[in-house]
Design a protein around this motif. Structure first.
Motif, PDB file in Angstrom:
ATOM      1  N   PHE A 189     -25.188  37.848 -29.206  1.00 43.12           N
ATOM      2  CA  PHE A 189     -25.082  36.855 -30.278  1.00 43.12           C
ATOM      3  C   PHE A 189     -25.597  35.485 -29.851  1.00 43.12           C
ATOM      4  CE2 PHE A 189     -22.626  33.464 -32.429  1.00 43.12           C
ATOM      5  CZ  PHE A 189     -23.227  33.595 -33.676  1.00 43.12           C
ATOM      6  N   GLU A 190     -25.317  35.072 -28.624  1.00 41.42           N
ATOM      7  CA  GLU A 190     -25.728  33.723 -28.219  1.00 41.42           C
ATOM      8  C   GLU A 190     -27.246  33.569 -28.274  1.00 41.42           C
ATOM      9  OE1 GLU A 190     -25.108  30.360 -24.716  1.00 41.42           O
ATOM     10  OE2 GLU A 190     -23.972  32.249 -24.647  1.00 41.42           O
ATOM     11  N   LYS A 191     -27.952  34.613 -27.893  1.00 41.21           N
ATOM     12  CA  LYS A 191     -29.418  34.539 -27.951  1.00 41.21           C
ATOM     13  C   LYS A 191     -29.890  34.497 -29.402  1.00 41.21           C
ATOM     14  CE  LYS A 191     -33.441  36.132 -25.507  1.00 41.21           C
ATOM     15  NZ  LYS A 191     -33.999  37.109 -24.553  1.00 41.21           N
ATOM     16  N   TYR A 192     -29.261  35.321 -30.238  1.00 44.48           N
ATOM     17  CA  TYR A 192     -29.638  35.298 -31.652  1.00 44.48           C
ATOM     18  C   TYR A 192     -29.357  33.923 -32.267  1.00 44.48           C
ATOM     19  CZ  TYR A 192     -30.116  36.227 -36.555  1.00 44.48           C
ATOM     20  OH  TYR A 192     -30.523  36.145 -37.849  1.00 44.48           O
ATOM     21  N   TRP A 193     -28.218  33.353 -31.911  1.00 43.16           N
ATOM     22  CA  TRP A 193     -27.838  32.028 -32.403  1.00 43.16           C
ATOM     23  C   TRP A 193     -28.914  31.001 -32.064  1.00 43.16           C
ATOM     24  CZ3 TRP A 193     -26.428  28.220 -28.640  1.00 43.16           C
ATOM     25  CH2 TRP A 193     -25.984  27.004 -29.184  1.00 43.16           C
ATOM     26  N   ARG A 194     -29.449  31.088 -30.850  1.00 43.09           N
ATOM     27  CA  ARG A 194     -30.506  30.147 -30.465  1.00 43.09           C
ATOM     28  C   ARG A 194     -31.757  30.364 -31.316  1.00 43.09           C
ATOM     29  NH1 ARG A 194     -29.151  27.100 -26.405  1.00 43.09           N
ATOM     30  NH2 ARG A 194     -27.550  27.761 -24.918  1.00 43.09           N
ATOM     31  N   TYR A 195     -32.123  31.620 -31.537  1.00 40.42           N
ATOM     32  CA  TYR A 195     -33.263  31.906 -32.419  1.00 40.42           C
ATOM     33  C   TYR A 195     -33.020  31.323 -33.817  1.00 40.42           C
ATOM     34  CZ  TYR A 195     -35.362  35.341 -29.178  1.00 40.42           C
ATOM     35  OH  TYR A 195     -35.970  35.958 -28.122  1.00 40.42           O
ATOM     36  N   PHE A 196     -31.798  31.477 -34.299  1.00 44.83           N
ATOM     37  CA  PHE A 196     -31.445  31.000 -35.641  1.00 44.83           C
ATOM     38  C   PHE A 196     -31.651  29.491 -35.746  1.00 44.83           C
ATOM     39  CE2 PHE A 196     -28.225  29.622 -38.810  1.00 44.83           C
ATOM     40  CZ  PHE A 196     -28.628  30.387 -39.901  1.00 44.83           C
ATOM     41  N   LEU A 197     -31.149  28.757 -34.774  1.00 41.50           N
ATOM     42  CA  LEU A 197     -31.298  27.306 -34.789  1.00 41.50           C
ATOM     43  C   LEU A 197     -32.752  26.876 -34.608  1.00 41.50           C
ATOM     44  CD1 LEU A 197     -28.176  27.339 -34.630  1.00 41.50           C
ATOM     45  CD2 LEU A 197     -28.329  25.459 -32.987  1.00 41.50           C
ATOM     46  N   GLU A 198     -33.521  27.655 -33.866  1.00 42.30           N
ATOM     47  CA  GLU A 198     -34.926  27.318 -33.596  1.00 42.30           C
ATOM     48  C   GLU A 198     -35.879  27.773 -34.703  1.00 42.30           C
ATOM     49  OE1 GLU A 198     -35.610  29.287 -29.925  1.00 42.30           O
ATOM     50  OE2 GLU A 198     -34.385  27.887 -28.735  1.00 42.30           O
ATOM     51  N   GLY A 199     -35.343  28.479 -35.709  1.00 45.24           N
ATOM     52  CA  GLY A 199     -36.201  28.964 -36.784  1.00 45.24           C
ATOM     53  C   GLY A 199     -36.910  30.251 -36.449  1.00 45.24           C
ATOM     54  N   LYS A 200     -36.449  30.977 -35.427  1.00 42.20           N
ATOM     55  CA  LYS A 200     -37.075  32.234 -35.033  1.00 42.20           C
ATOM     56  C   LYS A 200     -36.201  33.431 -35.398  1.00 42.20           C
ATOM     57  CE  LYS A 200     -39.921  30.229 -31.406  1.00 42.20           C
ATOM     58  NZ  LYS A 200     -39.419  28.852 -31.501  1.00 42.20           N
ATOM     59  N   SER A 201     -35.433  33.265 -36.440  1.00 40.58           N
ATOM     60  CA  SER A 201     -34.740  34.371 -37.088  1.00 40.58           C
ATOM     61  C   SER A 201     -35.559  34.686 -38.332  1.00 40.58           C
ATOM     62  CB  SER A 201     -33.318  33.949 -37.466  1.00 40.58           C
ATOM     63  OG  SER A 201     -32.705  34.925 -38.249  1.00 40.58           O
ATOM     64  N   ILE A 202     -35.799  35.956 -38.602  1.00 41.73           N
ATOM     65  CA  ILE A 202     -36.709  36.349 -39.685  1.00 41.73           C
ATOM     66  C   ILE A 202     -36.294  35.707 -41.007  1.00 41.73           C
ATOM     67  CG2 ILE A 202     -37.640  38.304 -40.991  1.00 41.73           C
ATOM     68  CD1 ILE A 202     -37.278  39.940 -38.396  1.00 41.73           C
ATOM     69  N   PHE A 203     -37.254  35.068 -41.665  1.00 46.25           N
ATOM     70  CA  PHE A 203     -37.132  34.271 -42.887  1.00 46.25           C
ATOM     71  C   PHE A 203     -36.764  32.819 -42.599  1.00 46.25           C
ATOM     72  CE2 PHE A 203     -36.508  38.567 -44.683  1.00 46.25           C
ATOM     73  CZ  PHE A 203     -37.499  38.548 -45.654  1.00 46.25           C
ATOM     74  N   GLY A 204     -36.604  32.482 -41.308  1.00 44.78           N
ATOM     75  CA  GLY A 204     -36.319  31.104 -40.962  1.00 44.78           C
ATOM     76  C   GLY A 204     -37.547  30.215 -41.102  1.00 44.78           C
ATOM     77  N   PRO A 205     -37.369  28.894 -40.943  1.00 47.59           N
ATOM     78  CA  PRO A 205     -36.153  28.184 -40.562  1.00 47.59           C
ATOM     79  C   PRO A 205     -35.137  28.097 -41.715  1.00 47.59           C
ATOM     80  CG  PRO A 205     -38.148  26.868 -40.122  1.00 47.59           C
ATOM     81  CD  PRO A 205     -38.541  27.995 -40.996  1.00 47.59           C
ATOM     82  N   TYR A 206     -33.870  28.230 -41.373  1.00 44.93           N
ATOM     83  CA  TYR A 206     -32.811  28.237 -42.380  1.00 44.93           C
ATOM     84  C   TYR A 206     -32.802  26.974 -43.241  1.00 44.93           C
ATOM     85  CZ  TYR A 206     -28.173  27.619 -44.372  1.00 44.93           C
ATOM     86  OH  TYR A 206     -27.146  27.347 -45.243  1.00 44.93           O
TER      87      TYR A 206
END
Length: 325
Positions: A189-206
């Motif tokens: 989760f911590e790695k995914y969280w970093r992707y999420f904040l960086e806009g590297k979660s699919i459909f990001g940036p949030y």
């Protein structure tokens, strides 16, 4: 709009983490929208899709509460046909506009399960299915407005943007991508969280996604809603949607719909599922809990996320329901 491959070094790591997305990822335009590489092939089809004046589009960042809103909207526009809702899957009644983009061709070739191959086949045909549909269409999308057909609002379509508190979105999306075999996110989760904040979660940036929805408030035929509103007062949420769609309900119809869409009841009745990496059916609609992020965030992660949220809400001007309480 420019579509560029993600930096090679970062792309290599992303492919190790998103194990079902072979070939990597692209970023689109100035906002650096983050998508699987297949977006490159489909971008023009998405942008040039022919909309109809009576279409209803439901959008928002993934895991923001679009599923329950889709069901409500479909019921409201189909004479509260609860029987059909139970018999025909939501994914067949409300088409996921860009599903094809998420179905990796190389992963599909390696697929051993016929059920998954059937899902891929249907996903490849989604836009054709929409074009052939003679009924009023309810369409789900997670694409931001600048990547959608430009005449959605000009033609008179109704558009509903669903927003949810980012910490809950992050946890819910992580759990979905971890168990969904079309993503197979293998890191923690911590790695995914970093992707999420960086806009590297699919459909990001949030927050760029939310910003484009928030700036549409006040536009004709557009409604911006919070998932937390649904959880706090389902009846008010239902009435808000029915008024927006110009549909009048009797007290009896309101009660019946409210009971049907009750979160726990809905999960039992409709049992929406996805297949995990072991080809097992797992629930698509999880707990839907407000504040569930507290089970996953460390104190330091929470501190950094609060700073990130505060910085972005000041730019946008948005206030989440939690901040008003």
């Amino acid at each position: 709009m420019d579509i560029v491959n993600v930096d090679e070094t970062i792309n290599d790591q992303l492919q190790k983490d998103y194990r079902a997305q072979k070939g990597g990822f692209v970023q689109v335009g100035e906002k650096k929208w983050f998508y699987p590489i297949r977006y490159r092939k489909l971008a023009a089809q998405f942008k040039n899709f022919e909309v109809r004046p009576d279409d209803i589009w439901i959008t928002g960042y993934p895991r923001s509460g679009t599923t329950l809103t889709e069901e409500l909207v479909w019921l409201l526009t189909h004479n509260l046909d609860f029987d059909k809702s139970k018999e025909v899957s939501l994914s067949s009644r409300v088409i996921f506009f860009e599903l094809d983009m998420l179905l990796n061709e190389n992963t599909e070739k390696e697929q051993k399960f016929p059920e998954v191959l059937n899902t891929c086949k249907r996903g490849r045909n989604h836009l054709n299915k929409l074009n052939e549909d003679k009924q009023r269409r309810v369409i789900k999308t997670h694409l931001p407005f600048e990547l959608l057909p430009p005449d959605i609002l000009k033609k008179g379509c109704k558009v509903i943007y669903v927003c949810r508190y980012p910490k809950d979105v992050c946890v819910s999306y992580y759990l979905l991508q971890k168990q969904n075999q079309f993503m197979d996110f293998g890191a923690g989760f911590e790695k995914y969280w970093r992707y999420f904040l960086e806009g590297k979660s699919i459909f990001g940036p949030y927050f760029e996604h939310v910003k484009q929805g928030f700036e549409m408030i006040g536009s004709k035929n557009f409604s911006f809603v919070f998932y937390e509103e649904f959880k706090k007062d389902t009846r008010s949420y239902l009435m808000k949607l029915s008024e927006f769609l110009e549909i009048t309900l009797s007290e009896k119809e309101i009660e019946k719909t409210e009971n049907f869409i009750d979160f726990d009841n809905y999960r039992k009745v409709n049992n929406i599922t996805v297949r995990n990496t072991n080809n097992e059916l797992v629930p698509f609609v999880r707990r839907g809990k407000v504040g569930g992020w507290k089970d996953y965030f460390t104190e330091e992660m929470n501190k950094q996320t609060d700073e990130w949220i505060e910085k972005n809400i000041k730019k946008i001007g948005i206030r989440y329901p939690q901040q008003e309480e």
